[in-house]
Design an enzyme around this catalytic site. Structure first.
Site, PDB file in Angstrom:
ATOM      1  N   CYS A 163     -83.759  75.994  33.810  1.00 56.47           N
ATOM      2  CA  CYS A 163     -82.262  76.703  33.292  1.00 56.47           C
ATOM      3  C   CYS A 163     -81.083  75.640  33.424  1.00 56.47           C
ATOM      4  O   CYS A 163     -81.163  74.847  32.480  1.00 56.47           O
ATOM      5  CB  CYS A 163     -81.906  77.730  34.373  1.00 56.47           C
ATOM      6  SG  CYS A 163     -80.739  78.918  33.932  1.00 56.47           S
ATOM      7  N   TYR A 164     -80.110  75.598  34.108  1.00 57.30           N
ATOM      8  CA  TYR A 164     -79.095  74.461  33.944  1.00 57.30           C
ATOM      9  C   TYR A 164     -79.950  72.953  34.130  1.00 57.30           C
ATOM     10  O   TYR A 164     -79.253  72.260  33.510  1.00 57.30           O
ATOM     11  CB  TYR A 164     -78.153  74.646  35.252  1.00 57.30           C
ATOM     12  CG  TYR A 164     -76.936  73.600  35.144  1.00 57.30           C
ATOM     13  CD1 TYR A 164     -75.886  74.058  34.470  1.00 57.30           C
ATOM     14  CD2 TYR A 164     -77.096  72.429  35.732  1.00 57.30           C
ATOM     15  CE1 TYR A 164     -74.930  73.111  34.491  1.00 57.30           C
ATOM     16  CE2 TYR A 164     -76.168  71.390  35.617  1.00 57.30           C
ATOM     17  CZ  TYR A 164     -74.916  71.752  35.118  1.00 57.30           C
ATOM     18  OH  TYR A 164     -74.014  70.891  34.849  1.00 57.30           O
ATOM     19  N   GLU A 166     -89.454  80.142  39.296  1.00 57.03           N
ATOM     20  CA  GLU A 166     -89.661  80.314  40.506  1.00 57.03           C
ATOM     21  C   GLU A 166     -89.751  81.590  41.066  1.00 57.03           C
ATOM     22  O   GLU A 166     -90.130  81.736  42.286  1.00 57.03           O
ATOM     23  CB  GLU A 166     -88.679  79.307  41.422  1.00 57.03           C
ATOM     24  CG  GLU A 166     -87.287  79.857  41.162  1.00 57.03           C
ATOM     25  CD  GLU A 166     -86.572  79.290  40.002  1.00 57.03           C
ATOM     26  OE1 GLU A 166     -85.485  78.856  40.220  1.00 57.03           O
ATOM     27  OE2 GLU A 166     -87.246  78.933  38.947  1.00 57.03           O
ATOM     28  N   LYS A 222     -89.896  79.950  56.742  1.00 62.66           N
ATOM     29  CA  LYS A 222     -90.475  80.881  57.651  1.00 62.66           C
ATOM     30  C   LYS A 222     -91.683  81.170  57.418  1.00 62.66           C
ATOM     31  O   LYS A 222     -92.647  81.341  58.521  1.00 62.66           O
ATOM     32  CB  LYS A 222     -89.520  82.115  57.573  1.00 62.66           C
ATOM     33  CG  LYS A 222     -89.654  83.324  58.408  1.00 62.66           C
ATOM     34  CD  LYS A 222     -89.091  82.788  59.949  1.00 62.66           C
ATOM     35  CE  LYS A 222     -89.079  83.923  60.907  1.00 62.66           C
ATOM     36  NZ  LYS A 222     -88.146  83.669  62.264  1.00 62.66           N
ATOM     37  N   GLY A 271     -78.342  76.482  38.347  1.00 58.64           N
ATOM     38  CA  GLY A 271     -76.954  76.156  38.807  1.00 58.64           C
ATOM     39  C   GLY A 271     -75.869  77.104  38.096  1.00 58.64           C
ATOM     40  O   GLY A 271     -76.339  77.682  36.992  1.00 58.64           O
ATOM     41  N   HIS A 275     -86.324  80.951  34.757  1.00 55.90           N
ATOM     42  CA  HIS A 275     -86.598  80.679  36.089  1.00 55.90           C
ATOM     43  C   HIS A 275     -88.018  81.027  36.475  1.00 55.90           C
ATOM     44  O   HIS A 275     -88.514  82.353  36.649  1.00 55.90           O
ATOM     45  CB  HIS A 275     -85.777  81.689  37.082  1.00 55.90           C
ATOM     46  CG  HIS A 275     -84.270  81.030  37.144  1.00 55.90           C
ATOM     47  ND1 HIS A 275     -83.731  80.265  37.885  1.00 55.90           N
ATOM     48  CD2 HIS A 275     -83.298  81.547  36.002  1.00 55.90           C
ATOM     49  CE1 HIS A 275     -82.529  79.937  37.427  1.00 55.90           C
ATOM     50  NE2 HIS A 275     -82.256  80.560  36.642  1.00 55.90           N
ATOM     51  N   VAL A 318     -90.991  84.285  66.626  1.00 57.75           N
ATOM     52  CA  VAL A 318     -92.043  83.699  66.077  1.00 57.75           C
ATOM     53  C   VAL A 318     -91.609  82.028  66.087  1.00 57.75           C
ATOM     54  O   VAL A 318     -92.230  81.077  66.320  1.00 57.75           O
ATOM     55  CB  VAL A 318     -92.439  84.030  64.743  1.00 57.75           C
ATOM     56  CG1 VAL A 318     -91.380  83.620  63.631  1.00 57.75           C
ATOM     57  CG2 VAL A 318     -93.781  83.279  64.424  1.00 57.75           C
ATOM     58  N   ASP A 319     -90.303  81.570  65.987  1.00 59.19           N
ATOM     59  CA  ASP A 319     -90.134  80.084  65.688  1.00 59.19           C
ATOM     60  C   ASP A 319     -89.985  79.617  67.134  1.00 59.19           C
ATOM     61  O   ASP A 319     -90.640  78.418  67.346  1.00 59.19           O
ATOM     62  CB  ASP A 319     -88.606  80.274  65.055  1.00 59.19           C
ATOM     63  CG  ASP A 319     -88.508  80.899  63.891  1.00 59.19           C
ATOM     64  OD1 ASP A 319     -89.320  81.025  63.162  1.00 59.19           O
ATOM     65  OD2 ASP A 319     -87.263  81.188  63.378  1.00 59.19           O
TER      66      ASP A 319
END
Length: 521
Positions: free
Chosen positions: A87-88, A179, A377, A60, A177, A234-235
């Site tokens: 992190c945060y 991710e 997505k 954050g 991080h 595509v959606d």
């Protein structure tokens, strides 16, 4: 979220306002574990009732040392499930459990190297004691003293407690991080957390989602009628095929051609849905109506408004001919419904409103069927492949609802749309021929409201300028221009100028986002 995921192992991600929180969720799901994101200040009962086998605390923008900064709800530590603070999230966990977080001049931003100083389940099979590994840091405060029960298992130049572990409670914290792609082993570390620490089986897959979604749609719709607006993207395509698998002839699709689609797109939609899947489809060519209403309009917002309201009118008209419906199917995705945390971390929480065919549910008194609202997505594309949709549709680059109208700055005419459509088709064809289509997030041509002098043969020409745009991105929030080699761009420019009457000059847009946007309008 939905009860269909309740029997799967679930991870809860508490969002403290990081710009990359969604990446945590995507990595967790890639490991085969279902997860959801909710704000750190959500109702404690919601956290308790989620049924999480583990909780991840995101990063954050705030500072733990600031009075009034976000805190971890008490219920989180009372649940007795493993925690991973990033992190945060790490700093908040340390601060609240009795450790020390320090500000000052010890910030780290960007690539850093972590020295592994201890073993822990988070590192099993990935990192060994004594090794150094690249990670990505972005912090202005750091942990300098861990709470009772914790030990330091990794350090970096700017963070003496870059990775910490309390194996007894299953509490872990990392300053970096894990991710983001800039931490190469991050996905493997997250997988260790979900599988080894939390004990998740990793049984959440697109095949499982498909079966559960079909059952859920049948339960929701019953014997009601469903209509779905197809855009060619595509959606809406994946949503329609999934709903059709669930309720068959109770679904009718409506495809409105506003005359601003890419080359061959309308024909492709009809071929796939009417002939390949045998899904009832109304295909309405309303190009004359749309282009007539756009005549002389050059303001981009006005263009969008005209196209949006005209689409609703045409869709409503075609739906009426079908004899009415009870439900409207929309391709709403998970990022459209994730609740956002206010910048200051305060209690205000907003949900982004999202209507793919804005205003229709209220106007037509329809209930919504949104079978993709749990998916990102990339997961929608995976589901499309699971459902057997052709790759040309599943892997298609994003395309704006207003279509070519916002790629023609200035007034839109049929002539300009036809010129742009031909140039765009050549550009995409060359990108596919070069094997680059899947490496690019979005590529398209823009027809500029500028004419320049040229020489074609022995004659002077005075024709339009065509701009080419191609970007790389993971989520569309930020983007970089794709670094084509000069030979490729020269080849494309030559083909466009030779094959498209009305264009005599081609330029390439190298602007990143930010400061630019991906689209030109």
């Amino acid at each position: 979220m939905d009860s269909a995921t309740q029997h799967h192992d679930r991870i809860l991600i508490l969002d403290f306002g990081s710009q990359v929180t969604q990446l945590i969720a995507r990595r967790v799901r890639e490991s085969g574990t279902y997860c959801e994101i909710i704000p750190f200040n959500a109702d404690p009962a919601r956290i308790r009732d989620f049924g999480a086998k583990g909780i991840i605390l995101s990063g954050g923008p705030d500072l733990v040392s600031r009075a009034g900064s976000p805190r971890i709800p008490d219920v989180v530590c009372e649940l007795g499930v493993p925690l991973l603070g990033i992190c945060y999230g790490q700093q908040a966990m340390v601060h609240q459990l009795g450790g020390t977080v320090q500000g000052g001049d010890h910030q780290e931003f960007g690539r850093a190297y972590l020295e592994v100083t201890g073993d822990c389940p988070l590192f099993d099979g990935v990192w060994n004691r004594g090794e150094r590994h690249q990670v990505w840091m972005s912090h202005g405060e750091r942990v300098v003293e861990v709470p009772e029960g914790f030990r330091v298992v990794g350090t970096s130049d700017g963070a003496p407690c870059a990775a910490i572990a309390d194996d007894a409670r299953g509490f872990y914290g990392v300053q970096f991080h894990l991710e983001v792609a800039h931490t190469p082993d991050g996905a493997a570390l997250l997988r260790n957390f979900t599988r080894q620490v939390c004990g998740c089986t990793g049984d959440w897959s697109m095949a499982a989602f498909r079966a559960e979604a079909v059952a859920r749609i049948r339960q929701q719709v019953g014997d009601g009628k469903v209509i779905c607006g197809l855009s060619g993207g595509v959606d809406s395509a994946v949503a329609a095929v999934l709903v059709h698998e669930a309720v068959g002839e109770q679904l009718n699709c409506i495809f409105v051609d506003h005359g601003l689609l890419r080359a061959g797109e309308a024909e492709d939609v009809v071929e796939v849905f009417r002939h390949h899947y045998n899904i009832p489809l109304v295909a309405r060519d309303a190009s004359e109506l749309f282009l007539g209403k756009l005549d002389g309009v050059d303001d981009p917002e006005q263009k969008r408004k005209i196209i949006g309201t005209t689409f609703i009118d045409v869709f409503d008209e075609e739906a009426g001919k079908l004899g009415g419906a009870d439900f409207l199917c929309q391709g709403t995705l998970y990022p459209d419904v994730i609740e956002s945390v206010s910048p200051g971390g305060g209690p205000s929480v907003t949900i982004k409103s999202h209507h793919n065919v804005g205003g229709l549910p209220e106007r037509m008194n329809l209930k919504l069927v949104e079978p993709l609202r749990e998916l990102f997505k990339d997961e929608v594309r995976a589901l499309g492949r699971e459902l057997g949709l052709p790759e040309r549709m599943v892997g298609r680059h994003p395309f704006p609802g207003p279509g070519l109208a916002i790629r023609i700055p200035g007034p839109v005419t049929r002539e300009r749309a036809d010129i742009l459509r031909k140039a765009d088709a050549i550009y995409l064809e060359e990108i596919r021929n070069a094997g680059l289509y899947d490496a690019i997030w979005q590529a398209f041509a823009v027809l500029l409201p500028v004419k320049t002098v040229g020489v074609m043969g022995d004659a002077r020409s005075y024709d339009f300028v065509c701009a080419l745009r191609a970007v790389t991105s993971t989520d569309g929030m930020t983007a970089d221009s794709y670094p084509f080699d000069h030979a490729f761009l020269s080849r494309v420019a030559t083909r466009i100028i030779n094959e498209v009457r009305g264009i005599n000059r081609v330029v390439y847009d190298v602007t990143s986002k930010p400061p630019g946007t991906i689209e030109w309008e």
